[in-house]
Design an enzyme around this catalytic site. Structure first.
Site, short mmCIF file in Angstrom:
data_model
loop_
_atom_site.label_atom_id
_atom_site.label_comp_id
_atom_site.label_asym_id
_atom_site.label_seq_id
_atom_site.Cartn_x
_atom_site.Cartn_y
_atom_site.Cartn_z
N ASP A 85 0.87 -1.10 0.00
CA ASP A 85 0.19 -0.03 0.02
C ASP A 85 0.73 1.44 -0.06
O ASP A 85 1.93 1.35 0.76
CB ASP A 85 -1.03 -0.18 1.37
CG ASP A 85 -1.93 1.13 1.11
OD1 ASP A 85 -2.37 1.42 0.18
OD2 ASP A 85 -2.77 1.32 2.38
N GLU A 196 -3.49 -0.65 -8.24
CA GLU A 196 -4.19 0.36 -7.60
C GLU A 196 -3.76 1.67 -7.67
O GLU A 196 -2.77 1.93 -7.28
CB GLU A 196 -4.96 0.00 -6.31
CG GLU A 196 -5.95 0.95 -5.77
CD GLU A 196 -6.61 0.59 -4.34
OE1 GLU A 196 -7.57 0.17 -4.52
OE2 GLU A 196 -5.78 0.97 -3.27
#
Length: 426
Positions: A85, A196
């Site tokens: 992330d 993402e």
């Protein structure tokens, strides 16, 4: 879906839910929640941001090992993704790729102009002149109109294009460059991957024209985009439920989802997704089940609930410590709690009242309204200071190891509510 290392997989556009774990002991509880209420949703158990790793003194390899070990311990044999992330640099990519992560979340927020929406005409054009040499898409979109399946028309007029170029132009370039590095690293190692893009960490919402241009440019430049996290309207504060007009948000979600379907398809991603139960059904409906929800700090907060139940004096000392760290540690978080909004632990003699003030209990909150306690935000923002503290970090971990069943059950109940709220809209 495809397997990359016989452990973690790419999940594609299927509905998915990310379980962050800042301590390394939460996965059995996450698995139990999936067993109870996860039908139709795929999990991402290994998930942590580079920022969180730095604040907790963990490594990418350690995060992966803890999650895989927890999955094995809990008997999970189904698929899982693995989310690296908030990646900002090629070095971030390299360390997480080597550890076996498959879902790479690019965070170009350092290159976003946070004030772009407020510039007057003269300032906007001055800012555009400063970045125009790096913008090669201007003529592609200028004065175009896009009609979405919802009936909404996106007008890419000069003002919209100017603000997108100023706000996101350098960020698009950075994201495209980092995506190329991810592709090179993963293809060289013959590992599958997906990307993402996170543009949610801004003060100002992502408009429909901005979403369209950003995503279209990323896709046209070869990004393997499976999920995008815009900055949605309303407030997505850490540790509490959504603050805003849910009806207006759902309409906005429908339009953003229509862009994702038209250009991709790719999923809409909800970051700061912890405890936002009141909007989960709207997200699931608007995206027709093509969503990703990312949670992180909420598992840490539920670990503190274990502390309160088994060692209240320790919890009280931790509250005092966190109050002393809050004004410093909250700098990188979107929160509204103040020290004045939550009484010191010494002024709360009742255990139930203490839990209400600093953790809030589900039974004390109207259905679908999540958590409201300002003390919860104080504890949320100070996780790094606690976990790296020579006494508190070790004592917290020792207590969780001593009471694994309590932690598993608390997490299972907590996330079962999250998953059920999403299922209500699917």
């Amino acid at each position: 879906m495809s397997t990359t290392n016989n452990k973690c997989q790419t999940l594609g556009t299927a509905a998915s839910f990310g379980f962050g774990d800042r301590i390394g002991l939460a996965t059995p509880g996450h698995v139990e929640a999936m067993n109870r209420a996860g039908e139709g949703i795929l999990p991402i158990f290994p998930q942590q941001s580079i920022r969180e790793m730095a604040r907790t003194s963990r490594t990418a390899e350690g995060v992966m090992a803890d999650a895989l070990g927890g999955m094995k311990q809990a008997g999970w044999t189904g698929p899982t993704g693995a989310d690296a992330d908030h990646l900002k640099t090629p070095a971030d990519v390299d360390v997480t790729a080597a550890a076996g992560f498959t879902f790479f979340t690019i965070d170009p927020s350092d290159h976003v102009d946070q004030k772009a929406d407020n510039y007057d005409e003269a300032t906007l054009r001055e800012k555009f002149d400063a970045v125009s040499d790096s913008i090669n898409w201007w003529d592609t979109y200028l004065n175009q109109e896009v009609t979405l399946s919802t009936g909404t028309k996106i007008s890419l007029d000069e003002q919209a294009c100017l603000r997108c170029a100023v706000k996101y132009g350098p960020a698009i370039n950075h994201a495209v460059g980092l995506a190329k590095h991810i592709r090179q690293v993963q293809e060289t190692a013959n590992r599958d991957y997906e990307i993402e893009l996170s543009v949610d960490e801004t003060d100002q919402p992502t408009t429909l024209p901005e979403h369209y241009i950003v995503a279209d440019q990323c896709l046209k430049n070869g990004m393997k985009l499976v999920s995008l996290a815009p900055r949605f309207i309303g407030d997505f504060e850490k540790g509490v439920d959504y603050k805003g007009d849910i009806g207006a948000l759902e309409k906005s979600l429908q339009d953003h989802a229509a862009i994702a379907k038209q250009l991709g398809p790719y999923k809409l991603s909800l970051h700061s997704g912890s405890d936002k139960l009141s909007i989960y059904a709207a997200l699931a409906r608007a995206t027709n089940g093509q969503f990703h929800v990312k949670t992180a700090g909420t598992s840490y907060l539920e670990a503190l609930r274990v502390v309160l139940r088994h060692d209240e004096p320790f919890f009280r000392r931790m509250v005092d410590f966190c109050r002393g760290r809050y004004d410093t540690d909250k700098a990188t978080y979107h929160v509204s709690a103040t020290l004045e909004s939550a009484a010191p632990a010494s002024e709360i003699t009742d255990t139930v009242a203490l839990e209400q003030a600093y953790l809030e209990r589900w039974s004390d909150v109207p259905a679908g309204k999540g958590f409201t306690a300002p003390g919860r935000q104080i504890l949320h923002c100070t996780f790094g200071s606690v976990l790296t503290h020579p006494e508190f970090g070790k004592s917290l971990r020792d207590l969780l190891v001593a009471h694994p069943d309590t932690y598993t059950e608390i997490l299972a109940e907590h996330f079962e509510r999250h998953l059920q709220a999403l299922a209500a809209g699917m």
